[in-house]
Design an enzyme around this catalytic site. Sequence first.
Site, mmCIF file in Angstrom:
data_model
loop_
_atom_site.group_PDB
_atom_site.id
_atom_site.type_symbol
_atom_site.label_atom_id
_atom_site.label_comp_id
_atom_site.label_asym_id
_atom_site.label_seq_id
_atom_site.Cartn_x
_atom_site.Cartn_y
_atom_site.Cartn_z
ATOM 1 N N PRO A 9 0.795 -1.226 0.000
ATOM 2 C CA PRO A 9 0.000 0.000 0.000
ATOM 3 C C PRO A 9 0.830 1.278 0.000
ATOM 4 O O PRO A 9 1.847 1.377 0.685
ATOM 5 C CB PRO A 9 -0.828 -0.113 1.289
ATOM 6 C CG PRO A 9 -0.141 -1.129 2.114
ATOM 7 C CD PRO A 9 0.518 -2.087 1.154
ATOM 8 N N ASN A 10 0.336 2.224 -0.779
ATOM 9 C CA ASN A 10 0.863 3.584 -0.907
ATOM 10 C C ASN A 10 2.153 3.672 -1.719
ATOM 11 O O ASN A 10 2.581 4.767 -2.082
ATOM 12 C CB ASN A 10 1.067 4.240 0.473
ATOM 13 C CG ASN A 10 -0.241 4.373 1.217
ATOM 14 O OD1 ASN A 10 -1.205 4.895 0.681
ATOM 15 N ND2 ASN A 10 -0.293 3.878 2.445
ATOM 16 N N ARG A 17 5.635 12.158 -2.779
ATOM 17 C CA ARG A 17 5.498 12.724 -1.432
ATOM 18 C C ARG A 17 6.679 12.270 -0.577
ATOM 19 O O ARG A 17 7.309 11.254 -0.862
ATOM 20 C CB ARG A 17 4.202 12.224 -0.760
ATOM 21 C CG ARG A 17 2.924 12.686 -1.443
ATOM 22 C CD ARG A 17 1.712 12.188 -0.681
ATOM 23 N NE ARG A 17 1.620 10.734 -0.685
ATOM 24 C CZ ARG A 17 1.427 9.966 0.399
ATOM 25 N NH1 ARG A 17 1.328 10.513 1.586
ATOM 26 N NH2 ARG A 17 1.352 8.670 0.296
ATOM 27 N N TYR A 22 11.564 8.755 1.269
ATOM 28 C CA TYR A 22 11.419 7.704 0.266
ATOM 29 C C TYR A 22 12.096 8.022 -1.075
ATOM 30 O O TYR A 22 12.053 7.192 -1.998
ATOM 31 C CB TYR A 22 9.927 7.404 0.043
ATOM 32 C CG TYR A 22 9.239 6.873 1.288
ATOM 33 C CD1 TYR A 22 9.547 5.612 1.788
ATOM 34 C CD2 TYR A 22 8.306 7.633 1.972
ATOM 35 C CE1 TYR A 22 8.942 5.118 2.930
ATOM 36 C CE2 TYR A 22 7.678 7.156 3.121
ATOM 37 C CZ TYR A 22 8.008 5.899 3.596
ATOM 38 O OH TYR A 22 7.408 5.414 4.723
ATOM 39 N N ASN A 74 8.106 -5.618 -0.894
ATOM 40 C CA ASN A 74 8.002 -4.517 0.060
ATOM 41 C C ASN A 74 6.522 -4.434 0.429
ATOM 42 O O ASN A 74 5.731 -3.865 -0.335
ATOM 43 C CB ASN A 74 8.491 -3.206 -0.550
ATOM 44 C CG ASN A 74 8.424 -2.074 0.474
ATOM 45 O OD1 ASN A 74 7.815 -2.216 1.541
ATOM 46 N ND2 ASN A 74 9.030 -0.946 0.152
ATOM 47 N N ALA A 77 3.157 -0.847 4.889
ATOM 48 C CA ALA A 77 2.723 -0.908 6.283
ATOM 49 C C ALA A 77 2.173 -2.283 6.675
ATOM 50 O O ALA A 77 2.115 -2.609 7.874
ATOM 51 C CB ALA A 77 1.683 0.177 6.550
ATOM 52 N N GLU A 98 12.688 -9.440 1.809
ATOM 53 C CA GLU A 98 11.862 -8.310 2.258
ATOM 54 C C GLU A 98 12.668 -7.027 2.037
ATOM 55 O O GLU A 98 13.826 -6.953 2.453
ATOM 56 C CB GLU A 98 11.549 -8.521 3.743
ATOM 57 C CG GLU A 98 10.744 -7.413 4.389
ATOM 58 C CD GLU A 98 10.518 -7.681 5.888
ATOM 59 O OE1 GLU A 98 10.627 -8.847 6.344
ATOM 60 O OE2 GLU A 98 10.256 -6.697 6.596
ATOM 61 N N HIS A 100 12.733 -2.732 2.327
ATOM 62 C CA HIS A 100 12.176 -1.449 2.770
ATOM 63 C C HIS A 100 13.079 -0.339 2.259
ATOM 64 O O HIS A 100 14.309 -0.404 2.424
ATOM 65 C CB HIS A 100 12.069 -1.384 4.295
ATOM 66 C CG HIS A 100 11.163 -2.441 4.825
ATOM 67 N ND1 HIS A 100 9.800 -2.364 4.667
ATOM 68 C CD2 HIS A 100 11.410 -3.606 5.448
ATOM 69 C CE1 HIS A 100 9.253 -3.448 5.175
ATOM 70 N NE2 HIS A 100 10.200 -4.224 5.648
ATOM 71 N N ARG A 107 13.251 4.562 12.698
ATOM 72 C CA ARG A 107 12.018 5.346 12.663
ATOM 73 C C ARG A 107 11.165 5.034 13.901
ATOM 74 O O ARG A 107 11.705 4.744 14.958
ATOM 75 C CB ARG A 107 11.276 5.081 11.344
ATOM 76 C CG ARG A 107 12.128 5.420 10.113
ATOM 77 C CD ARG A 107 11.388 5.182 8.816
ATOM 78 N NE ARG A 107 10.229 6.056 8.705
ATOM 79 C CZ ARG A 107 9.278 5.916 7.767
ATOM 80 N NH1 ARG A 107 9.373 4.928 6.884
ATOM 81 N NH2 ARG A 107 8.257 6.742 7.714
HETATM 82 O O1 CA2 Z 1 10.459 1.924 3.934
HETATM 83 C C1 CA2 Z 1 9.617 1.242 3.339
HETATM 84 O O2 CA2 Z 1 9.782 0.800 2.215
HETATM 85 C C2 CA2 Z 1 8.270 0.965 4.010
HETATM 86 O O3 CA2 Z 1 7.876 -0.363 3.695
HETATM 87 C C3 CA2 Z 1 7.294 1.962 3.427
HETATM 88 C C4 CA2 Z 1 5.923 1.942 4.095
HETATM 89 C C5 CA2 Z 1 6.055 2.010 5.611
HETATM 90 O O4 CA2 Z 1 4.760 1.864 6.204
HETATM 91 C C6 CA2 Z 1 6.984 0.948 6.136
HETATM 92 O O5 CA2 Z 1 7.079 1.103 7.539
HETATM 93 C C7 CA2 Z 1 8.358 1.082 5.523
HETATM 94 C C8 CA2 Z 1 5.078 3.138 3.664
HETATM 95 C C9 CA2 Z 1 4.986 3.327 2.216
HETATM 96 C C10 CA2 Z 1 4.404 4.686 1.994
HETATM 97 O O6 CA2 Z 1 4.698 5.047 0.694
HETATM 98 C C11 CA2 Z 1 4.843 6.361 0.443
HETATM 99 C C12 CA2 Z 1 5.173 6.693 -0.834
HETATM 100 C C13 CA2 Z 1 5.388 8.003 -1.150
HETATM 101 C C14 CA2 Z 1 5.276 8.957 -0.209
HETATM 102 C C15 CA2 Z 1 4.916 8.622 1.067
HETATM 103 C C16 CA2 Z 1 4.704 7.321 1.399
#
Ligand code: CA2
Length: 148
Positions: A9-10, A17, A22, A74, A77, A98, A100, A107
């Site tokens: 997700p996301n 963003r 990221y 990946n 969340a 895995e 990240h 964090r």
């Molecule tokens: O660091 C990573 O790759 C994470 O898997 C990213 C997740 C976060 O919940 C994990 O703890 C670590 C969040 C992805 C959110 O994606 C975004 C993309 C663009 C801007 C903001 C967030």
Amino acid sequence: MDVLVINGPNLNTLGTREPEIYGSTTLAEIEAGLVAQGAAAGLEVDTFQSNHEGAIIDRLHEARADGTRFIIINPGAFTHTSIAIRDALAAVAVPFCEVHISNVHAREEFRRHSFLSDLAVGVMAGFGPQGYSLAMAYAVQRLSAAGS
Ligand code: CA2
């Protein structure tokens, strides 16, 4: 299918963003790079992104049927919440890495726990988008050693 790359997700909004966490590379750019990296080594790479837990689980089940040999995931969340994705990875029994983008250990406390890491071959965290290509380099070496 040799390598399946799954993003949760996301991650479809990568590059738009929070670039300080990221980076500014988009998911499409990451995926294209991984497909090219795999192709250069003679490997077929498929990519999949979903914001939905069940869709990720369905794609993992398909991986069992389509002969996927390695998974780079990946889970976003869902890493920190999803016993269901853990169970699917365990059931499919395809080795996985895995990944990240951020260093989840530097964090918030809740990001330090992963429901997947103990099942993974390895975990990449904090190397930015390069973490995916490092994982792919591992997959290339592993699958080449195993033969086609
Ligand atoms: O660091 C990573 O790759 C994470 O898997 C990213 C997740 C976060 O919940 C994990 O703890 C670590 C969040 C992805 C959110 O994606 C975004 C993309 C663009 C801007 C903001 C967030």
